[in-house]
Write an enzyme that holds these catalytic residues in place. Structure first.
Site, PDB file in Angstrom:
ATOM      1  N   LYS A  83      -8.758 -68.295 -33.860  1.00 55.08           N
ATOM      2  CA  LYS A  83      -8.058 -68.919 -32.747  1.00 55.08           C
ATOM      3  C   LYS A  83      -8.147 -68.096 -31.466  1.00 55.08           C
ATOM      4  O   LYS A  83      -8.279 -68.638 -30.372  1.00 55.08           O
ATOM      5  CB  LYS A  83      -6.591 -69.135 -33.105  1.00 55.08           C
ATOM      6  CG  LYS A  83      -6.342 -70.138 -34.230  1.00 55.08           C
ATOM      7  CD  LYS A  83      -4.866 -70.195 -34.589  1.00 55.08           C
ATOM      8  CE  LYS A  83      -4.611 -71.100 -35.787  1.00 55.08           C
ATOM      9  NZ  LYS A  83      -4.825 -72.523 -35.472  1.00 55.08           N
ATOM     10  N   ASN A 128      -2.852 -76.388 -44.351  1.00 54.13           N
ATOM     11  CA  ASN A 128      -2.282 -75.513 -43.331  1.00 54.13           C
ATOM     12  C   ASN A 128      -1.323 -76.304 -42.449  1.00 54.13           C
ATOM     13  O   ASN A 128      -1.511 -77.486 -42.186  1.00 54.13           O
ATOM     14  CB  ASN A 128      -3.392 -74.856 -42.502  1.00 54.13           C
ATOM     15  CG  ASN A 128      -3.710 -75.624 -41.222  1.00 54.13           C
ATOM     16  OD1 ASN A 128      -3.030 -75.500 -40.217  1.00 54.13           O
ATOM     17  ND2 ASN A 128      -4.768 -76.450 -41.283  1.00 54.13           N
ATOM     18  N   ARG A 129      -0.291 -75.604 -42.013  1.00 60.52           N
ATOM     19  CA  ARG A 129       0.626 -76.133 -41.001  1.00 60.52           C
ATOM     20  C   ARG A 129       0.872 -75.018 -39.978  1.00 60.52           C
ATOM     21  O   ARG A 129       2.017 -74.722 -39.611  1.00 60.52           O
ATOM     22  CB  ARG A 129       1.929 -76.628 -41.624  1.00 60.52           C
ATOM     23  CG  ARG A 129       2.668 -75.641 -42.512  1.00 60.52           C
ATOM     24  CD  ARG A 129       4.065 -76.162 -42.877  1.00 60.52           C
ATOM     25  NE  ARG A 129       4.793 -75.256 -43.739  1.00 60.52           N
ATOM     26  CZ  ARG A 129       4.797 -75.337 -45.067  1.00 60.52           C
ATOM     27  NH1 ARG A 129       4.091 -76.281 -45.688  1.00 60.52           N
ATOM     28  NH2 ARG A 129       5.501 -74.476 -45.782  1.00 60.52           N
ATOM     29  N   PHE A 132      -0.754 -74.340 -34.177  1.00 65.31           N
ATOM     30  CA  PHE A 132      -1.349 -73.759 -32.972  1.00 65.31           C
ATOM     31  C   PHE A 132      -0.755 -72.385 -32.643  1.00 65.31           C
ATOM     32  O   PHE A 132      -0.387 -72.095 -31.496  1.00 65.31           O
ATOM     33  CB  PHE A 132      -1.180 -74.673 -31.756  1.00 65.31           C
ATOM     34  CG  PHE A 132      -1.977 -75.946 -31.785  1.00 65.31           C
ATOM     35  CD1 PHE A 132      -2.975 -76.163 -32.721  1.00 65.31           C
ATOM     36  CD2 PHE A 132      -1.720 -76.951 -30.856  1.00 65.31           C
ATOM     37  CE1 PHE A 132      -3.708 -77.342 -32.737  1.00 65.31           C
ATOM     38  CE2 PHE A 132      -2.443 -78.139 -30.867  1.00 65.31           C
ATOM     39  CZ  PHE A 132      -3.435 -78.340 -31.812  1.00 65.31           C
ATOM     40  N   SER A 199      -4.658 -82.643 -34.470  1.00 59.29           N
ATOM     41  CA  SER A 199      -3.980 -81.797 -35.447  1.00 59.29           C
ATOM     42  C   SER A 199      -2.685 -82.467 -35.893  1.00 59.29           C
ATOM     43  O   SER A 199      -1.935 -82.995 -35.069  1.00 59.29           O
ATOM     44  CB  SER A 199      -3.651 -80.432 -34.843  1.00 59.29           C
ATOM     45  OG  SER A 199      -2.786 -79.701 -35.701  1.00 59.29           O
ATOM     46  N   ASN A 201      -0.130 -80.892 -37.026  1.00 62.98           N
ATOM     47  CA  ASN A 201       0.904 -79.868 -37.111  1.00 62.98           C
ATOM     48  C   ASN A 201       1.673 -79.610 -35.823  1.00 62.98           C
ATOM     49  O   ASN A 201       2.504 -78.717 -35.771  1.00 62.98           O
ATOM     50  CB  ASN A 201       0.282 -78.562 -37.610  1.00 62.98           C
ATOM     51  CG  ASN A 201      -0.356 -78.726 -38.970  1.00 62.98           C
ATOM     52  OD1 ASN A 201       0.201 -79.376 -39.847  1.00 62.98           O
ATOM     53  ND2 ASN A 201      -1.547 -78.161 -39.142  1.00 62.98           N
ATOM     54  N   THR A 202       1.381 -80.364 -34.768  1.00 63.81           N
ATOM     55  CA  THR A 202       2.159 -80.298 -33.528  1.00 63.81           C
ATOM     56  C   THR A 202       2.827 -81.646 -33.325  1.00 63.81           C
ATOM     57  O   THR A 202       2.139 -82.669 -33.268  1.00 63.81           O
ATOM     58  CB  THR A 202       1.259 -79.971 -32.319  1.00 63.81           C
ATOM     59  OG1 THR A 202       0.737 -78.651 -32.466  1.00 63.81           O
ATOM     60  CG2 THR A 202       2.044 -80.043 -31.017  1.00 63.81           C
ATOM     61  N   LYS A 239     -11.921 -84.183 -30.383  1.00 65.99           N
ATOM     62  CA  LYS A 239     -11.850 -84.067 -31.842  1.00 65.99           C
ATOM     63  C   LYS A 239     -10.878 -85.116 -32.376  1.00 65.99           C
ATOM     64  O   LYS A 239      -9.726 -85.187 -31.946  1.00 65.99           O
ATOM     65  CB  LYS A 239     -11.386 -82.665 -32.246  1.00 65.99           C
ATOM     66  CG  LYS A 239     -11.485 -82.414 -33.755  1.00 65.99           C
ATOM     67  CD  LYS A 239     -11.322 -80.942 -34.076  1.00 65.99           C
ATOM     68  CE  LYS A 239     -11.580 -80.654 -35.546  1.00 65.99           C
ATOM     69  NZ  LYS A 239     -11.524 -79.210 -35.840  1.00 65.99           N
ATOM     70  N   ASN A 268     -10.761 -83.751 -37.987  1.00 67.86           N
ATOM     71  CA  ASN A 268      -9.726 -82.745 -38.209  1.00 67.86           C
ATOM     72  C   ASN A 268      -9.244 -82.846 -39.656  1.00 67.86           C
ATOM     73  O   ASN A 268      -9.834 -83.562 -40.469  1.00 67.86           O
ATOM     74  CB  ASN A 268      -8.567 -82.967 -37.226  1.00 67.86           C
ATOM     75  CG  ASN A 268      -7.919 -81.673 -36.788  1.00 67.86           C
ATOM     76  OD1 ASN A 268      -7.620 -80.820 -37.610  1.00 67.86           O
ATOM     77  ND2 ASN A 268      -7.684 -81.532 -35.482  1.00 67.86           N
TER      78      ASN A 268
END
Length: 370
Positions: A83, A128-129, A132, A199, A201-202, A239, A268
């Site tokens: 990242k 995964n979580r 960011f 994603s 996760n946000t 993406k 993703n």
């Protein structure tokens, strides 16, 4: 693979990977951090980097021009692995023709509470979580500057892409300025910029794939890229998620084409849990995106569908766990491929094997999905 690559590949799978997987009592993020530290060291120590490049480098890969960018080969590292650009000097030596750093946000943020990264070894998958977690776009720009990276100069031996996203606390109606801030920081250094709107996760991020939000975001970023570098704007890619319905995917693609993006990245991680082995089912309820082998067919089918819709460059990512998977992804319509979970489980030997498999390979140009 050469004899030396086979030996090191076996050493990774039989010795190094089991040791990494035991770190932190099995906490996958501890292993991830330790691996990035080793790769950072590798990139900074000249003799080690040159030796690695001699063994694993993409010398046998065929250069390919995609979205106006000259790639040393078709195999790249997906966003999410590095990242903050910690290992940017080493990825090219490990055989990657490009590396997509990030996802970074306009401001630093810690991400979700730990633990937030889970391996499912029998399924060859990862959940995964992370949320960011990153040091911010400005910090990444400074690291790239320190490494001598400038757009197009290949100072680290690989094309450098940067994935940008929305901050967790940023309201959806303020997302555009958030992305624009990140673009300003990274545009002088990135060979392309990826808009991450997929994603899981946000909170609310995936709603940015909806027609209205996406049109505004794409238009703003493509226009701003042109204003920043009028003669040769940095290519903007989008993406997409694997969980979009066919109609939603087609609508998103239409917006991307109308907005002037330079390419698409598919896909993703997924919120679905199909394909998880019984022995790994105790982790299936963990919140977050699933990647790895359970996503292989789904991501490839999305790419195949995209290819029936557009002639835009496509980067195929998701469930590429072998050279066979990479070849099938190219046959489905991708121009480039990226590794994430495959690299975690397969190591640099997989990169070398995939480079060898794809050398000289030409993807079909038909748009009927075959």
């Amino acid at each position: 693979m050469s004899g030396l690559v086979r030996i090191t590949d076996s050493a990774y799978r039989r010795v190094l990977r089991p040791q990494l997987f035991r770190l932190g009592g099995g906490d996958a993020e501890v292993a991830h951090e330790r691996t990035l530290s080793m790769i950072n060291w590798l990139g900074r120590v000249g003799p080690a980097r040159r030796l690695t490049e001699r063994v694993f480098g993409a010398a046998g890969a065929d250069p390919v021009r995609v979205a106006g960018i000259d790639f040393g080969g078709r195999v790249g590292l997906a966003a999410g692995v590095d990242k903050n650009g910690v290992g940017v000097r080493a990825w090219g030596a490990l055989g990657f023709g490009h590396v997509e750093l990030g996802t970074v946000t306009a401001h630093p943020q810690p991400g979700q509470d730990r633990p937030r990264l889970f391996r499912l070894p029998t399924s060859r998958a990862i959940i995964n979580r992370m949320g960011f977690n990153n040091a911010g776009a400005r910090a990444l720009a400074l690291r790239l500057d320190e490494a001598g990276v400038r757009r197009g100069n290949r100072a680290v031996g690989a094309v450098v892409g940067v994935s940008i996203g929305k901050g967790k606390i940023t309201p959806l109606d303020e997302a555009v300025p958030d992305y624009l801030s990140s673009l300003h920081h990274v545009a002088p250094y990135a060979d392309y910029v990826a808009i991450n709107v997929s994603s899981p996760n946000t909170p609310g991020l995936r709603s940015l794939q909806d027609k209205g939000f996406l049109a505004e975001l794409v238009s703003a970023l493509v226009s701003e890229a042109a204003s920043l570098q009028a003669d040769d704007p940095v290519p903007i890619m989008v993406k997409l998620a694997p969980d979009l319905t066919p109609s939603a995917l087609e609508e998103a693609v239409s917006v991307c084409v109308d907005g002037g993006v330079s390419g698409l990245i598919a896909t993703n991680t997924t919120l679905e849990r199909r394909g998880i082995a019984m022995v790994d089912q105790h982790l299936a309820d963990q919140a977050g995106g699933l990647s790895g082998a359970p996503l292989t067919r789904r991501s490839r089918s999305v790419v195949a569908h995209l290819r029936t819709l557009v002639d835009l460059p496509i980067i195929g990512v998701g469930g590429i766990m072998s050279a066979d998977h990479a070849e099938a992804m190219i046959e489905a319509g991708a121009d480039l491929v990226q590794l994430y979970s495959g690299f975690i489980y397969g190591g640099p030997g997989l990169v070398a094997a995939t480079n060898n498999r794809l050398a000289g390979f030409e993807r079909p140009t038909r748009r009927d999905g075959n």
